[in-house]
Design an enzyme around this catalytic site. Structure first.
Site, PDB file in Angstrom:
ATOM      1  N   TYR A 164       0.841  -1.198   0.000  1.00 13.08           N
ATOM      2  CA  TYR A 164       0.000   0.000   0.000  1.00 13.08           C
ATOM      3  C   TYR A 164       0.873   1.244   0.000  1.00 13.08           C
ATOM      4  O   TYR A 164       2.080   1.180   0.228  1.00 13.08           O
ATOM      5  CB  TYR A 164      -0.944  -0.005   1.204  1.00 13.08           C
ATOM      6  CG  TYR A 164      -0.285   0.287   2.540  1.00 13.08           C
ATOM      7  CD1 TYR A 164      -0.385   1.541   3.136  1.00 13.08           C
ATOM      8  CD2 TYR A 164       0.444  -0.700   3.215  1.00 13.08           C
ATOM      9  CE1 TYR A 164       0.212   1.808   4.354  1.00 13.08           C
ATOM     10  CE2 TYR A 164       1.041  -0.443   4.432  1.00 13.08           C
ATOM     11  CZ  TYR A 164       0.921   0.816   5.004  1.00 13.08           C
ATOM     12  OH  TYR A 164       1.518   1.075   6.218  1.00 13.08           O
ATOM     13  N   LYS A 207       6.436  -1.667   1.891  1.00 11.56           N
ATOM     14  CA  LYS A 207       5.235  -1.155   2.551  1.00 11.56           C
ATOM     15  C   LYS A 207       4.117  -2.184   2.407  1.00 11.56           C
ATOM     16  O   LYS A 207       3.163  -2.023   1.653  1.00 11.56           O
ATOM     17  CB  LYS A 207       4.841   0.207   1.974  1.00 11.56           C
ATOM     18  CG  LYS A 207       4.020   1.058   2.942  1.00 11.56           C
ATOM     19  CD  LYS A 207       3.968   2.499   2.465  1.00 11.56           C
ATOM     20  CE  LYS A 207       3.059   3.363   3.321  1.00 11.56           C
ATOM     21  NZ  LYS A 207       3.554   3.539   4.694  1.00 11.56           N
ATOM     22  N   GLU A 247      11.837   2.441  14.507  1.00 13.90           N
ATOM     23  CA  GLU A 247      10.943   3.507  14.059  1.00 13.90           C
ATOM     24  C   GLU A 247       9.670   3.457  14.882  1.00 13.90           C
ATOM     25  O   GLU A 247       9.565   2.676  15.825  1.00 13.90           O
ATOM     26  CB  GLU A 247      10.640   3.362  12.565  1.00 13.90           C
ATOM     27  CG  GLU A 247      10.076   2.021  12.165  1.00 13.90           C
ATOM     28  CD  GLU A 247      10.002   1.850  10.650  1.00 13.90           C
ATOM     29  OE1 GLU A 247       9.989   2.844   9.927  1.00 13.90           O
ATOM     30  OE2 GLU A 247       9.949   0.682  10.203  1.00 13.90           O
ATOM     31  N   LEU A 291      11.097   1.429   7.220  1.00 17.37           N
ATOM     32  CA  LEU A 291      10.486   1.911   5.989  1.00 17.37           C
ATOM     33  C   LEU A 291      11.194   3.191   5.542  1.00 17.37           C
ATOM     34  O   LEU A 291      11.464   4.065   6.374  1.00 17.37           O
ATOM     35  CB  LEU A 291       9.002   2.205   6.226  1.00 17.37           C
ATOM     36  CG  LEU A 291       8.218   2.659   4.998  1.00 17.37           C
ATOM     37  CD1 LEU A 291       7.946   1.480   4.071  1.00 17.37           C
ATOM     38  CD2 LEU A 291       6.906   3.314   5.410  1.00 17.37           C
TER      39      LEU A 291
END
Length: 291
Positions: A27, A141, A173, A198
Protein backbone atom coordinates in the site's frame (compact mmCIF):
# COMPACT_ATOMS: atom_id res chain seq x y z
CA UNK A 1 -11.95 -0.25 -7.14
CA UNK A 2 -10.28 -1.99 -10.12
CA UNK A 3 -10.96 0.98 -12.40
CA UNK A 4 -14.46 1.85 -11.10
CA UNK A 5 -15.14 4.98 -9.06
CA UNK A 6 -18.02 4.35 -6.67
CA UNK A 7 -19.31 5.22 -3.18
CA UNK A 8 -17.26 3.49 -0.51
CA UNK A 9 -20.27 1.57 0.83
CA UNK A 10 -20.65 -0.13 -2.55
CA UNK A 11 -17.05 -1.39 -2.73
CA UNK A 12 -16.58 -5.14 -2.21
CA UNK A 13 -13.49 -7.34 -1.85
CA UNK A 14 -13.78 -10.96 -3.13
CA UNK A 15 -13.50 -13.63 -0.43
CA UNK A 16 -10.46 -15.16 -2.14
CA UNK A 17 -8.53 -11.91 -2.62
CA UNK A 18 -4.95 -12.66 -1.54
CA UNK A 19 -4.72 -9.39 0.33
CA UNK A 20 -7.64 -10.47 2.53
CA UNK A 21 -6.49 -14.06 3.05
CA UNK A 22 -2.71 -13.75 3.12
CA UNK A 23 -1.78 -10.07 3.40
CA UNK A 24 -0.23 -10.53 -0.04
CA UNK A 25 -0.11 -6.91 -1.11
CA UNK A 26 1.37 -3.47 -0.62
CA UNK A 27 0.00 0.00 0.00
CA UNK A 28 0.93 3.66 -0.22
CA UNK A 29 -0.46 6.79 1.45
CA UNK A 30 -0.10 10.28 -0.04
CA UNK A 31 -1.20 13.37 1.85
CA UNK A 32 -2.90 16.31 0.18
CA UNK A 33 -3.33 19.81 1.59
CA UNK A 34 -5.71 22.27 -0.06
CA UNK A 35 -6.43 19.47 -2.58
CA UNK A 36 -2.77 19.42 -3.70
CA UNK A 37 -0.67 16.33 -3.16
CA UNK A 38 2.52 16.43 -1.08
CA UNK A 39 5.65 14.74 -2.47
CA UNK A 40 3.62 12.64 -4.90
CA UNK A 41 6.58 11.68 -7.11
CA UNK A 42 8.42 10.15 -4.15
CA UNK A 43 5.32 8.27 -2.99
CA UNK A 44 4.87 6.88 -6.48
CA UNK A 45 8.50 5.79 -6.58
CA UNK A 46 8.08 3.92 -3.28
CA UNK A 47 4.86 2.33 -4.54
CA UNK A 48 6.69 1.02 -7.58
CA UNK A 49 9.58 -0.19 -5.42
CA UNK A 50 7.23 -2.14 -3.12
CA UNK A 51 5.49 -3.74 -6.11
CA UNK A 52 8.82 -4.75 -7.61
CA UNK A 53 10.11 -6.20 -4.34
CA UNK A 54 7.20 -8.67 -4.11
CA UNK A 55 6.89 -9.17 -7.88
CA UNK A 56 3.41 -7.76 -8.47
CA UNK A 57 3.13 -6.43 -12.02
CA UNK A 58 0.66 -3.61 -12.66
CA UNK A 59 0.07 -2.29 -16.17
CA UNK A 60 -0.15 1.37 -15.15
CA UNK A 61 2.27 4.14 -16.02
CA UNK A 62 3.14 7.17 -13.89
CA UNK A 63 0.52 9.28 -15.65
CA UNK A 64 -2.12 6.61 -14.93
CA UNK A 65 -1.31 6.56 -11.22
CA UNK A 66 -1.36 10.36 -11.11
CA UNK A 67 -4.74 10.43 -12.85
CA UNK A 68 -6.16 7.95 -10.33
CA UNK A 69 -5.03 10.13 -7.44
CA UNK A 70 -6.37 13.31 -9.03
CA UNK A 71 -9.71 11.72 -9.85
CA UNK A 72 -10.10 10.41 -6.30
CA UNK A 73 -9.43 13.87 -4.89
CA UNK A 74 -11.66 15.56 -7.48
CA UNK A 75 -14.53 13.15 -6.74
CA UNK A 76 -14.58 14.17 -3.07
CA UNK A 77 -15.19 17.48 -1.31
CA UNK A 78 -12.31 16.94 1.10
CA UNK A 79 -9.77 19.77 1.21
CA UNK A 80 -7.09 18.07 3.31
CA UNK A 81 -6.55 14.35 3.79
CA UNK A 82 -4.93 11.27 2.32
CA UNK A 83 -5.18 9.04 -0.73
CA UNK A 84 -4.70 5.40 0.28
CA UNK A 85 -3.71 3.03 -2.52
CA UNK A 86 -3.64 -0.73 -2.00
CA UNK A 87 -2.51 -3.31 -4.53
CA UNK A 88 -2.90 -7.03 -3.84
CA UNK A 89 -1.71 -9.90 -6.00
CA UNK A 90 -5.29 -10.70 -7.00
CA UNK A 91 -7.96 -13.36 -6.53
CA UNK A 92 -7.45 -17.14 -6.50
CA UNK A 93 -8.47 -20.08 -4.31
CA UNK A 94 -6.45 -19.86 -1.11
CA UNK A 95 -2.94 -21.23 -1.60
CA UNK A 96 0.40 -19.89 -0.44
CA UNK A 97 1.98 -20.14 -3.90
CA UNK A 98 0.30 -17.82 -6.42
CA UNK A 99 -0.37 -18.72 -10.02
CA UNK A 100 1.29 -16.61 -12.69
CA UNK A 101 -1.88 -15.34 -14.41
CA UNK A 102 -3.37 -13.25 -11.60
CA UNK A 103 -4.77 -9.79 -12.19
CA UNK A 104 -3.89 -7.45 -9.28
CA UNK A 105 -6.65 -5.88 -7.21
CA UNK A 106 -6.23 -2.11 -7.06
CA UNK A 107 -8.08 -0.10 -4.43
CA UNK A 108 -8.01 3.64 -3.79
CA UNK A 109 -9.65 5.48 -0.88
CA UNK A 110 -9.75 9.16 0.12
CA UNK A 111 -9.98 10.00 3.81
CA UNK A 112 -10.20 13.40 5.54
CA UNK A 113 -7.34 14.19 7.95
CA UNK A 114 -6.43 17.30 9.93
CA UNK A 115 -2.74 17.10 8.94
CA UNK A 116 -1.62 20.75 8.92
CA UNK A 117 -4.20 21.78 11.55
CA UNK A 118 -3.78 18.82 13.90
CA UNK A 119 -3.71 20.16 17.50
CA UNK A 120 -0.93 17.66 18.28
CA UNK A 121 1.41 19.79 16.18
CA UNK A 122 1.30 22.36 18.99
CA UNK A 123 0.86 20.15 22.03
CA UNK A 124 3.00 17.17 21.08
CA UNK A 125 2.18 13.59 22.05
CA UNK A 126 3.32 10.93 24.45
CA UNK A 127 4.97 7.75 23.19
CA UNK A 128 5.49 4.27 24.59
CA UNK A 129 8.48 2.01 23.95
CA UNK A 130 7.38 -1.33 22.49
CA UNK A 131 9.48 -4.26 21.29
CA UNK A 132 9.72 -4.48 17.49
CA UNK A 133 8.22 -7.82 16.41
CA UNK A 134 7.99 -7.21 12.67
CA UNK A 135 9.44 -9.20 9.79
CA UNK A 136 12.86 -8.54 8.26
CA UNK A 137 11.80 -6.57 5.16
CA UNK A 138 10.28 -3.49 6.71
CA UNK A 139 11.41 -1.38 3.77
CA UNK A 140 8.51 -2.92 1.78
CA UNK A 141 5.23 -1.16 2.55
CA UNK A 142 3.36 -4.41 3.08
CA UNK A 143 -0.31 -4.71 4.02
CA UNK A 144 0.72 -7.31 6.63
CA UNK A 145 0.48 -4.95 9.60
CA UNK A 146 -0.45 -7.17 12.55
CA UNK A 147 2.74 -6.33 14.47
CA UNK A 148 2.00 -2.61 14.07
CA UNK A 149 -1.61 -3.15 15.17
CA UNK A 150 -0.40 -4.86 18.35
CA UNK A 151 2.30 -2.23 19.03
CA UNK A 152 0.03 0.76 18.50
CA UNK A 153 -2.76 -0.90 20.51
CA UNK A 154 -0.30 -1.46 23.35
CA UNK A 155 0.73 2.20 23.22
CA UNK A 156 -2.91 3.31 23.17
CA UNK A 157 -3.68 1.14 26.21
CA UNK A 158 -0.87 2.95 28.03
CA UNK A 159 -2.36 6.32 27.11
CA UNK A 160 0.29 7.09 24.47
CA UNK A 161 -0.23 8.51 21.00
CA UNK A 162 2.36 6.34 19.25
CA UNK A 163 4.58 3.31 19.79
CA UNK A 164 8.34 3.73 19.47
CA UNK A 165 9.70 0.35 18.38
CA UNK A 166 13.03 -1.07 19.47
CA UNK A 167 14.98 -4.21 18.66
CA UNK A 168 18.11 -5.42 20.43
CA UNK A 169 18.34 -2.14 22.31
CA UNK A 170 18.18 -0.07 19.10
CA UNK A 171 15.30 2.25 18.22
CA UNK A 172 14.00 1.32 14.77
CA UNK A 173 10.94 3.51 14.06
CA UNK A 174 7.44 4.27 15.23
CA UNK A 175 4.36 2.12 14.68
CA UNK A 176 3.58 4.21 11.58
CA UNK A 177 6.21 6.93 11.82
CA UNK A 178 9.93 7.71 11.65
CA UNK A 179 11.62 8.57 14.96
CA UNK A 180 14.00 11.52 15.21
CA UNK A 181 16.03 12.71 18.18
CA UNK A 182 17.86 16.00 18.72
CA UNK A 183 20.91 15.78 20.98
CA UNK A 184 22.19 18.49 23.29
CA UNK A 185 24.51 19.78 20.54
CA UNK A 186 21.55 20.32 18.19
CA UNK A 187 22.38 17.33 15.97
CA UNK A 188 19.33 15.58 14.48
CA UNK A 189 19.51 11.77 14.67
CA UNK A 190 17.46 9.10 12.91
CA UNK A 191 17.92 5.44 11.96
CA UNK A 192 19.69 4.84 8.62
CA UNK A 193 17.85 3.36 5.65
CA UNK A 194 17.86 -0.38 5.10
CA UNK A 195 15.58 -3.41 5.46
CA UNK A 196 14.90 -2.71 9.16
CA UNK A 197 12.87 0.49 8.55
CA UNK A 198 10.49 1.91 5.99
CA UNK A 199 12.10 4.59 3.78
CA UNK A 200 9.73 7.33 4.89
CA UNK A 201 8.89 10.05 2.38
CA UNK A 202 8.30 12.61 5.13
CA UNK A 203 11.54 11.41 6.74
CA UNK A 204 13.52 12.19 3.60
CA UNK A 205 11.85 15.55 3.10
CA UNK A 206 12.54 16.57 6.71
CA UNK A 207 16.20 15.59 6.36
CA UNK A 208 16.42 17.73 3.21
CA UNK A 209 14.77 20.64 5.02
CA UNK A 210 17.13 20.24 7.98
CA UNK A 211 20.09 20.50 5.62
CA UNK A 212 18.59 23.63 4.04
CA UNK A 213 18.29 25.14 7.54
CA UNK A 214 21.91 24.27 8.32
CA UNK A 215 20.99 21.67 10.93
CA UNK A 216 23.44 18.75 11.18
CA UNK A 217 21.85 15.33 10.60
CA UNK A 218 23.20 11.90 11.56
CA UNK A 219 21.57 8.85 9.98
CA UNK A 220 22.88 6.45 12.60
CA UNK A 221 21.25 3.97 14.99
CA UNK A 222 20.06 5.32 18.33
CA UNK A 223 19.97 3.12 21.41
CA UNK A 224 16.95 3.28 23.69
CA UNK A 225 19.15 4.84 26.38
CA UNK A 226 20.40 7.47 23.90
CA UNK A 227 16.82 8.28 22.91
CA UNK A 228 15.95 8.89 26.54
CA UNK A 229 18.84 11.39 26.77
CA UNK A 230 17.82 13.38 23.69
CA UNK A 231 16.87 16.99 24.35
CA UNK A 232 14.08 16.71 21.75
CA UNK A 233 12.23 13.85 20.07
CA UNK A 234 9.81 14.07 17.17
CA UNK A 235 8.01 11.80 14.73
CA UNK A 236 7.35 12.16 11.02
CA UNK A 237 4.91 10.48 8.67
CA UNK A 238 2.41 11.11 5.90
CA UNK A 239 -0.45 11.37 8.41
CA UNK A 240 1.63 12.89 11.25
CA UNK A 241 3.69 15.49 9.37
CA UNK A 242 6.15 16.58 12.13
CA UNK A 243 4.79 15.79 15.60
CA UNK A 244 6.76 16.59 18.79
CA UNK A 245 7.10 13.86 21.43
CA UNK A 246 6.90 15.40 24.90
CA UNK A 247 6.82 12.21 26.96
CA UNK A 248 8.22 8.67 26.61
CA UNK A 249 6.91 6.01 28.99
CA UNK A 250 5.56 8.82 31.23
CA UNK A 251 9.04 10.40 31.44
CA UNK A 252 9.22 14.01 30.20
CA UNK A 253 11.04 15.06 27.05
CA UNK A 254 12.09 18.73 26.76
CA UNK A 255 10.08 19.69 29.87
CA UNK A 256 7.00 18.31 28.11
CA UNK A 257 7.14 21.14 25.56
CA UNK A 258 7.93 20.97 21.82
CA UNK A 259 11.60 21.83 21.30
CA UNK A 260 13.03 24.68 19.22
CA UNK A 261 14.62 22.45 16.54
CA UNK A 262 11.44 20.41 16.22
CA UNK A 263 9.35 23.55 15.76
CA UNK A 264 11.73 24.91 13.11
CA UNK A 265 11.47 21.70 11.12
CA UNK A 266 7.74 21.49 11.67
CA UNK A 267 7.25 25.01 10.30
CA UNK A 268 9.51 24.30 7.33
CA UNK A 269 7.58 21.14 6.52
CA UNK A 270 4.18 22.80 6.90
CA UNK A 271 5.30 25.60 4.57
CA UNK A 272 6.42 22.99 2.06
CA UNK A 273 3.23 20.93 2.33
CA UNK A 274 0.99 23.96 1.94
CA UNK A 275 2.92 25.10 -1.11
CA UNK A 276 1.71 22.12 -3.12
CA UNK A 277 5.27 21.63 -4.38
CA UNK A 278 5.57 18.12 -5.81
CA UNK A 279 8.95 18.52 -7.55
CA UNK A 280 10.53 15.59 -5.71
CA UNK A 281 12.94 14.05 -8.19
CA UNK A 282 15.72 14.55 -5.64
CA UNK A 283 13.95 12.03 -3.39
CA UNK A 284 13.13 9.24 -5.82
CA UNK A 285 16.51 7.51 -5.81
CA UNK A 286 16.42 6.43 -2.16
CA UNK A 287 14.59 3.18 -2.73
CA UNK A 288 17.38 1.72 -4.81
CA UNK A 289 19.56 1.81 -1.69
CA UNK A 290 17.31 -0.61 0.19
CA UNK A 291 17.32 -3.40 -2.40
Amino acid sequence: MDGRYLPIEEARIPIFDRGLNLGDGIYEVTAFVGRRMVDFDAHLSRLRSSLEHIDIKVDLGDADWQAIHHQLIDANTIETGTVYIQVTRGVMERDFVPTKDLSPTILGIVQPKLLDSDPRLDSGISAALVEDLRWKRRDIKSTSLLAQVLAKSRAHALGAGEAILHEGGIVTEGGSTTVFGVDRDGVVWTHPLGPTILPGITRKRVIALAEELGLPVKEEPMTVSALRQMSEVFLTGATFFVIPVVEIDTQPVADRKPGAVTLRLQKAYLDFARSGDTATNVLTGDFERTR
